[in-house]
Structure formats: C-alpha cells, structure tokens
Write a protein that holds these residues in place. Structure first.
Motif, PDB file in Angstrom:
ATOM      1  N   GLU A  81       0.671  -1.173   0.185  1.00 44.51           N
ATOM      2  CA  GLU A  81      -0.090   0.027  -0.098  1.00 44.51           C
ATOM      3  C   GLU A  81       0.818   1.421  -0.081  1.00 44.51           C
ATOM      4  O   GLU A  81       0.635   2.263  -0.546  1.00 44.51           O
ATOM      5  N   LYS A  82       2.021   1.318   0.563  1.00 41.63           N
ATOM      6  CA  LYS A  82       2.993   2.276   0.747  1.00 41.63           C
ATOM      7  C   LYS A  82       3.278   2.450  -0.845  1.00 41.63           C
ATOM      8  O   LYS A  82       3.598   3.859  -1.113  1.00 41.63           O
ATOM      9  N   ILE A  83       3.616   1.412  -1.549  1.00 41.67           N
ATOM     10  CA  ILE A  83       3.846   1.694  -2.957  1.00 41.67           C
ATOM     11  C   ILE A  83       3.021   2.373  -3.844  1.00 41.67           C
ATOM     12  O   ILE A  83       3.260   2.861  -4.894  1.00 41.67           O
ATOM     13  N   GLY A  84       1.653   1.730  -3.456  1.00 43.07           N
ATOM     14  CA  GLY A  84       0.624   2.608  -3.995  1.00 43.07           C
ATOM     15  C   GLY A  84      -0.621   1.370  -4.359  1.00 43.07           C
ATOM     16  O   GLY A  84      -1.723   1.918  -4.931  1.00 43.07           O
ATOM     17  N   SER A  85      -0.375   0.089  -4.066  1.00 39.41           N
ATOM     18  CA  SER A  85      -1.532  -0.813  -4.445  1.00 39.41           C
ATOM     19  C   SER A  85      -1.284  -2.046  -3.648  1.00 39.41           C
ATOM     20  O   SER A  85      -0.177  -2.529  -3.822  1.00 39.41           O
ATOM     21  N   SER A 113       6.528  -0.644 -10.400  1.00 34.00           N
ATOM     22  CA  SER A 113       6.018  -0.713  -8.773  1.00 34.00           C
ATOM     23  C   SER A 113       6.417  -2.366  -8.566  1.00 34.00           C
ATOM     24  O   SER A 113       6.604  -2.409  -7.262  1.00 34.00           O
TER      25      SER A 113
END
Length: 175
Positions: A119-123, A162
């Motif tokens: 989630e910190k990375i984006g997903s 990602s």
C-alpha cells in the motif's frame, strides 16, 4: 540445488503470478522448471495455490508434497500447508493477513506485513511481489537481477516499476 515451493492464498492475490514469474526466471536461467497451478471454482476469493520446482536436475513430477519453501497469503493456506514444509525449510507469510502464530520451531519463518508495504508503494495488489522478493533473496535460487529481467520480459510494462519496488522491499525483509 533444487527448490520445491508452494505459493498459497486466495484467488485474486496474485498467487499464480508469483509462481509463474519465478518459473519464468528459472527457465531464463536454464534451470529445469515445473509450474503447477491449482485453484477452486471461484477465480477471485476462492483458494488458489501453485507448486513451483526449480532444479539443475530433471524434474520427475510437478507435484510438491514436501516443500522446501512455503509462501502464504492467508490463514487457511498456513493451516493446510505448514506441516508439509521440510525440516529446516522456509516459511514466508503475509502477517497482515495471517492471524496466528507458527506451530513449528524447526523451520525458518519470515513474517512480512506485505499488504502494508504494498500500500505504501501504491497498491495492495502487489503484496505478492513483496513476498516473492523475500523468497528470492533468501533462497538465491535465481538472482534478483534474473527475476527482474524475467519480469520485464514476461510481465506488463506498466507494472514493472511498482513490481520492482515491491520485490526490493521484500528482499530487505529477508536480509
């Protein structure tokens, strides 16, 4: 040196993709490879697992009954496969989703909050890659560079950066 690995979790978590990218990396490194997917009737939400064997020797059967490593993304998978890991084997688990302690003391365990890291990375969808990064770093069955080359060759380009970040974060947990 052979690695017999089971990846397990719910459908939709990228369980089969984890195994597939590792299998591709093994093939690209001229290892003998087997990738055997298994999933329930529902693709998303049902149980899913896959067995991957990477070896310098020929692979006699694609079925993994005594895994040298287990990667789990949910509690039912841990409950099902924990006892099968060989003594001295490796268990990597998403501790954001697995809510019980490990019952064995004769295996190495790496607990990673993969959902949180992804989630910190984006997903959260790349939590699987966080766990795969830890597996590759710990087992050294292929190098991280070989895995990244395989991901670039066989994956979707728009997800490469990602996924690379997720793999690198997972590798840090295994060091």
């Amino acid at each position: 040196m052979a690695q017999e690995i089971i990846f397990a979790g719910f459908g939709g978590q990228g369980i089969l993709s984890m195994g597939k990218f590792l299998a591709y990396a093994g093939m690209d490194c001229d290892l003998n490879v087997s990738w055997l997917p298994s999933y329930g009737p529902e693709m998303r939400g049902g149980t899913a697992n896959c067995s991957v064997i990477l070896s310098e020797d020929p692979v006699g059967s694609p079925i993994v009954t005594d895994p040298t490593a287990l990667v789990v993304m949910n509690r039912p998978s841990l409950d099902k496969f924990e006892k099968q890991i060989v003594k001295g084997g490796l268990l990597i688990m998403d501790c954001d989703l697995v809510n019980r302690e490990i019952e064995r003391d004769d295996i190495e365990v790496i607990k990673i909050p993969a959902q949180t890291e992804a989630e910190k990375i984006g997903s959260k969808k790349i939590a699987n890659m966080v766990l795969l990064g830890a597996l590759v770093e710990k087992t050294k069955i292929v190098s991280m560079d070989e895995l990244l080359a395989s991901l670039k060759a066989h994956g979707k380009e728009k997800f490469y950066e990602s996924n690379k970040k997720a793999l690198e974060i997972g590798a840090q947990y295994a060091k």
